[in-house]
Write an enzyme that holds these catalytic residues in place. Structure first.
Site, PDB file in Angstrom:
ATOM      1  N   ARG A  34      16.872 -89.044 -25.593  1.00 54.45           N
ATOM      2  CA  ARG A  34      16.158 -88.531 -26.893  1.00 54.45           C
ATOM      3  C   ARG A  34      17.248 -88.443 -28.007  1.00 54.45           C
ATOM      4  O   ARG A  34      16.742 -88.663 -29.118  1.00 54.45           O
ATOM      5  CB  ARG A  34      15.329 -87.446 -26.670  1.00 54.45           C
ATOM      6  CG  ARG A  34      14.276 -87.021 -27.934  1.00 54.45           C
ATOM      7  CD  ARG A  34      13.459 -85.853 -27.378  1.00 54.45           C
ATOM      8  NE  ARG A  34      12.432 -85.544 -28.311  1.00 54.45           N
ATOM      9  CZ  ARG A  34      12.532 -84.454 -29.305  1.00 54.45           C
ATOM     10  NH1 ARG A  34      13.579 -83.375 -28.980  1.00 54.45           N
ATOM     11  NH2 ARG A  34      11.583 -84.143 -29.976  1.00 54.45           N
ATOM     12  N   ILE A  60       9.368 -86.698 -34.843  1.00 54.10           N
ATOM     13  CA  ILE A  60       9.378 -87.343 -33.476  1.00 54.10           C
ATOM     14  C   ILE A  60       8.854 -86.010 -32.505  1.00 54.10           C
ATOM     15  O   ILE A  60       8.935 -84.942 -32.790  1.00 54.10           O
ATOM     16  CB  ILE A  60      10.944 -87.550 -33.060  1.00 54.10           C
ATOM     17  CG1 ILE A  60      10.887 -87.725 -31.465  1.00 54.10           C
ATOM     18  CG2 ILE A  60      11.752 -85.974 -33.195  1.00 54.10           C
ATOM     19  CD1 ILE A  60      12.347 -87.933 -31.066  1.00 54.10           C
ATOM     20  N   SER A  61       7.725 -86.604 -31.691  1.00 55.85           N
ATOM     21  CA  SER A  61       6.988 -85.591 -31.043  1.00 55.85           C
ATOM     22  C   SER A  61       7.819 -84.692 -30.019  1.00 55.85           C
ATOM     23  O   SER A  61       9.215 -85.202 -29.707  1.00 55.85           O
ATOM     24  CB  SER A  61       5.883 -86.489 -30.214  1.00 55.85           C
ATOM     25  OG  SER A  61       5.263 -87.385 -31.067  1.00 55.85           O
ATOM     26  N   GLN A  62       7.093 -83.695 -29.673  1.00 59.35           N
ATOM     27  CA  GLN A  62       7.756 -82.765 -28.666  1.00 59.35           C
ATOM     28  C   GLN A  62       7.852 -83.469 -27.182  1.00 59.35           C
ATOM     29  O   GLN A  62       6.878 -84.266 -26.919  1.00 59.35           O
ATOM     30  CB  GLN A  62       6.673 -81.618 -28.371  1.00 59.35           C
ATOM     31  CG  GLN A  62       7.316 -80.472 -27.751  1.00 59.35           C
ATOM     32  CD  GLN A  62       6.170 -79.551 -27.584  1.00 59.35           C
ATOM     33  OE1 GLN A  62       4.937 -79.231 -28.369  1.00 59.35           O
ATOM     34  NE2 GLN A  62       6.350 -78.393 -26.961  1.00 59.35           N
ATOM     35  N   PRO A  63       9.182 -83.560 -26.482  1.00 63.65           N
ATOM     36  CA  PRO A  63       9.048 -84.069 -25.275  1.00 63.65           C
ATOM     37  C   PRO A  63       8.053 -83.820 -24.273  1.00 63.65           C
ATOM     38  O   PRO A  63       7.616 -85.023 -23.580  1.00 63.65           O
ATOM     39  CB  PRO A  63      10.403 -83.759 -24.756  1.00 63.65           C
ATOM     40  CG  PRO A  63      11.216 -83.250 -25.906  1.00 63.65           C
ATOM     41  CD  PRO A  63      10.420 -82.657 -26.959  1.00 63.65           C
TER      42      PRO A  63
END
Ligand code: SAH
Length: 213
Positions: A34, A60-63
């Protein structure tokens, strides 16, 4: 910034503890760093389970949400996948490890350009990125085995439902952009669609038209 083995173990541990159990999803997220998709000030927070700001006022979305969406999509090795909302490119890169080909579109040409340069640098060759209003899907490449939307619409866009193969799966957040939304999984049946609600999420809105940057 390369991911240390300790950071990677912690990252995978957090994903599992948030319900990401699918082995192939975990392997893909172990492989794609990431940190390659987060720039500048926030780079050192790339391995925290948090959404982070990227260019053009997007995130960027949460993992763990990336993991849960990827797992729900149940991508098969021969699949042709459409992602709406390229953003940083991280989600597309994760999908590229699981699918035959990934088409990813964003309304901001700048985000598409920057994501594509990361794919090139990492040697990922099975992603086709394009700037387009993804609420219309990609009629020229349709139908798709899987569709993942990473921006929230009030309802599943009709063109995307129409571009899903029979037996195909679409995962997307639905609801008002300023409220908590529901992540839903839509399966196209022989005659109609099956809807399953997965969990509460919060995404940036799906916006019509092209972005200015
Ligand atoms: N999947 C991304 C996160 C996406 S954030 C990642 O892994 O980093 C949501 C993205 O959807 C934003 O980049 C936004 O520009 C894009 N978006 C919003 N509306 C859109 C539309 N109609 N068509 C294509 N992209 C759209």
């Amino acid at each position: 910034m390369a991911m240390t083995p300790e950071a990677k173990m912690q990252y995978l541990f957090t994903l599992r503890s948030k319900g990401v159990m699918d082995v192939r999803t975990l392997q893909a997220m172990e492989k794609i760093d990431r940190g390659d998709f987060v720039k500048g000030l926030f780079a050192e927070r790339a391995y925290e389970d948090m959404p982070l700001p990227i260019a053009c006022g997007q995130t960027i979305s949460q993992p763990s949400v990336v993991g849960l969406m990827t797992q729900a999509l149940n991508v098969q090795p021969r699949d042709k996948v459409l992602e709406v909302g390229t953003g940083s490119g991280y989600q597309a890169a994760v999908l590229s490890q699981l699918a035959r080909r990934v088409y990813t579109v964003d309304r901001y040409p700048r985000l598409v350009r920057e994501a594509q340069s990361v794919f090139d640098r990492l040697g990922i060759v099975n992603i086709t990125s394009m700037s387009a209003d993804g609420s219309f899907g990609l009629p020229d490449q349709a139908p798709f085995d899987r569709i993942l939307v990473t921006a929230a619409a009030e309802d599943p866009p009709g063109p995307l439902l129409a571009q899903l193969k029979t037996g195909g799966i679409m995962v997307l957040p639905v609801g008002q952009s300023d409220a908590v939304q529901s992540l839903i999984k839509v399966t196209r049946l022989e005659n109609g669609f099956d809807y399953e609600e997965l969990r509460a999420v919060r995404f940036v809105p799906l916006v019509e038209g092209m972005g200015q940057e």
